[in-house]
Design a protein around this motif. Structure first.
Motif, PDB file in Angstrom:
ATOM      1  N   LEU B 147      66.327 -20.099 -19.965  1.00 49.29           N
ATOM      2  CA  LEU B 147      67.677 -20.615 -19.953  1.00 49.29           C
ATOM      3  C   LEU B 147      68.005 -20.725 -21.533  1.00 49.29           C
ATOM      4  N   THR B 148      67.529 -21.208 -22.371  1.00 51.19           N
ATOM      5  CA  THR B 148      67.657 -21.570 -23.456  1.00 51.19           C
ATOM      6  C   THR B 148      67.748 -20.049 -24.436  1.00 51.19           C
ATOM      7  N   THR B 149      67.132 -19.233 -24.078  1.00 48.07           N
ATOM      8  CA  THR B 149      67.198 -17.614 -24.760  1.00 48.07           C
ATOM      9  C   THR B 149      68.503 -17.250 -24.488  1.00 48.07           C
ATOM     10  N   GLY B 152      71.486 -18.847 -26.092  1.00 48.70           N
ATOM     11  CA  GLY B 152      71.473 -19.059 -27.624  1.00 48.70           C
ATOM     12  C   GLY B 152      71.191 -20.424 -28.094  1.00 48.70           C
ATOM     13  N   ILE B 153      70.373 -21.062 -27.223  1.00 47.01           N
ATOM     14  CA  ILE B 153      70.023 -22.617 -27.774  1.00 47.01           C
ATOM     15  C   ILE B 153      68.694 -22.408 -28.527  1.00 47.01           C
ATOM     16  N   PHE B 154      68.757 -22.871 -29.654  1.00 47.06           N
ATOM     17  CA  PHE B 154      67.472 -23.232 -30.605  1.00 47.06           C
ATOM     18  C   PHE B 154      66.856 -24.372 -30.326  1.00 47.06           C
ATOM     19  N   PHE B 155      65.375 -24.464 -30.262  1.00 50.31           N
ATOM     20  CA  PHE B 155      64.659 -25.450 -30.526  1.00 50.31           C
ATOM     21  C   PHE B 155      63.358 -25.298 -31.012  1.00 50.31           C
ATOM     22  N   GLU B 156      62.782 -26.489 -31.767  1.00 54.13           N
ATOM     23  CA  GLU B 156      61.599 -26.190 -32.448  1.00 54.13           C
ATOM     24  C   GLU B 156      60.974 -27.539 -32.809  1.00 54.13           C
ATOM     25  N   LYS B 157      59.787 -27.749 -32.454  1.00 56.78           N
ATOM     26  CA  LYS B 157      59.105 -29.070 -32.660  1.00 56.78           C
ATOM     27  C   LYS B 157      58.810 -29.044 -34.099  1.00 56.78           C
ATOM     28  N   SER B 158      58.979 -30.262 -34.694  1.00 57.04           N
ATOM     29  CA  SER B 158      59.048 -30.596 -36.008  1.00 57.04           C
ATOM     30  C   SER B 158      57.933 -31.980 -36.338  1.00 57.04           C
ATOM     31  N   GLY B 159      56.702 -31.668 -36.694  1.00 54.87           N
ATOM     32  CA  GLY B 159      56.021 -32.712 -36.893  1.00 54.87           C
ATOM     33  C   GLY B 159      55.921 -33.569 -38.175  1.00 54.87           C
ATOM     34  N   ASP B 160      55.377 -34.615 -38.276  1.00 56.00           N
ATOM     35  CA  ASP B 160      55.207 -35.360 -39.791  1.00 56.00           C
ATOM     36  C   ASP B 160      53.965 -35.922 -39.982  1.00 56.00           C
ATOM     37  N   GLU B 161      53.617 -36.478 -41.062  1.00 60.65           N
ATOM     38  CA  GLU B 161      52.324 -36.667 -41.503  1.00 60.65           C
ATOM     39  C   GLU B 161      51.740 -37.916 -40.759  1.00 60.65           C
TER      40      GLU B 161
END
Lengths: 141, 206
Positions: B147-149, B152-161
């Motif tokens: 669906l997102t493709t 044109g919906i972007f999403f991306e996991k973003s971790g921290d320390e």
């Protein structure tokens, strides 16, 4: 909204003041509240906000939502410098306090205390109440 | 004669000012009936097939969009700022549009970009916080990307320390029409007024 602000390291008047402080209730299941406020540096020197704590939350981080090309990214910043005689606004879609691990349920109307630690040994304490998003975000009111 | 000419000149000046003001107001407000904040696609784009679930665990597919307009936001429940703010703004817009006499308002749908944490049970509690007419959708990453493709919906996991993570994601509100087609979108930053003014214009246009 009752807000009590106490500066604990200001012999000649508070160098740091706060206004429009509010904490929004966490949607069920998330244990994630958000805080907004305006910080004013009334002094002739830069003020460094070292960290933010609260007896009602296990962890508070200073975050900023950055929207670029319609993509929202959330970045944390460990400290914040406020220039002399300047203000920094924490608001929806911008800088905010991410408040996680509530000690108790964060329902609207409950008291909450925010502790702003600055310049290594300065402390500003704000007493306010948890509020509902519905009343805060309706820009027609 | 001079007196007549004087009144004629004054009349012309007043008319010129009034006309100018009228056209300036029109230019400022834009033509009536055209959305001012939303971008309407010249040609609606059909959605692909996908298979997700709603907050009750029931299947949520392309067919779920048929028969009623929908406003879709891609977000996640651990998002403290823009996700709950956008859902609340949509919920407030819903209340105001219905109070203004519209018969219906599009479904408000949160599709999770963090299915790892956002189970149907979590979504149920979360979307219920924003009142009636809000649906929570989650499922596998593979199905979500179908669906997102397409949208044109972007999403991306973003971790921290600290080992925790956030998810960067598109901040747009997508408008899906009754034929399960991508019809329009609202760019961020959002506010209630944008939704209240434009949504009835979009849904009444077809």
């Amino acid at each position: 909204m009752g807000v009590l602000a106490v500066a604990c390291s200001a012999p000649e008047g508070p160098p740091l003041t706060i206004s429009n402080a509010l904490v929004l209730e966490a949607p069920p299941g998330t244990q994630m509240s958000v805080g907004y406020m305006t910080l004013d540096n009334n002094s002739d020197q830069p003020i460094v906000i070292d960290r933010v704590t609260s007896p009602q939350f296990a962890r508070i981080e200073m975050h900023e939502t950055v929207i670029e090309n319609d993509v929202a990214r959330m970045a944390s910043f460990p400290s914040l410098v406020i220039d002399p005689h300047s203000s920094v606004v924490f608001e929806t879609g911008g800088k905010h306090l991410m408040m996680s691990g509530p000690v108790n349920q964060t329902e609207a109307g409950l008291p909450v205390t925010i502790e702003i630690h600055y310049d290594a040994n300065g402390l500003l304490i704000i007493a306010t109440t948890v509020r509902s998003r519905e009343h805060v975000l309706d820009d027609s009111r | 004669m001079n007196q007549v000419r004087k009144y004629l000149v004054i009349g012309l000046v007043i008319t010129a000012f009034a006309g100018g003001a009228f056209f300036m107001i029109l230019a400022f407000q834009g033509p009536r009936g055209i959305p001012q904040r939303a971008t309407v696609l010249p040609q609606p784009a059909p959605l692909p097939q996908f298979s997700l679930v709603d907050q009750s665990g029931a299947p949520f597919t392309r067919e779920s969009f048929r028969g009623r307009w929908s406003l879709v936001f891609f977000g996640f429940t651990h998002c403290p700022d823009i996700c709950p703010a956008t859902l609340q703004q949509l919920a407030i817009a819903r209340s105001r549009v219905l109070a203004d006499g519209e018969n219906e308002f599009p479904n408000i749908i949160l599709i999770s970009v963090d299915p790892e944490r956002d189970t149907p049970e979590i979504m149920a509690g979360y979307v219920g916080h924003f009142g009636p007419g809000v649906t929570g959708v989650t499922g596998s990453l593979e199905e979500l990307r179908k669906l997102t493709t397409a949208l044109g919906i972007f999403f991306e996991k973003s971790g921290d320390e600290n080992g925790s993570y956030s998810v960067d994601h598109a901040a747009v509100v997508i408008v899906i029409n009754k034929s399960a087609e991508f019809h329009a979108l609202f760019s961020a930053p959002h506010n209630v007024e944008h939704f209240v003014s434009d949504i009835p214009l979009i849904t009444d246009s077809t």
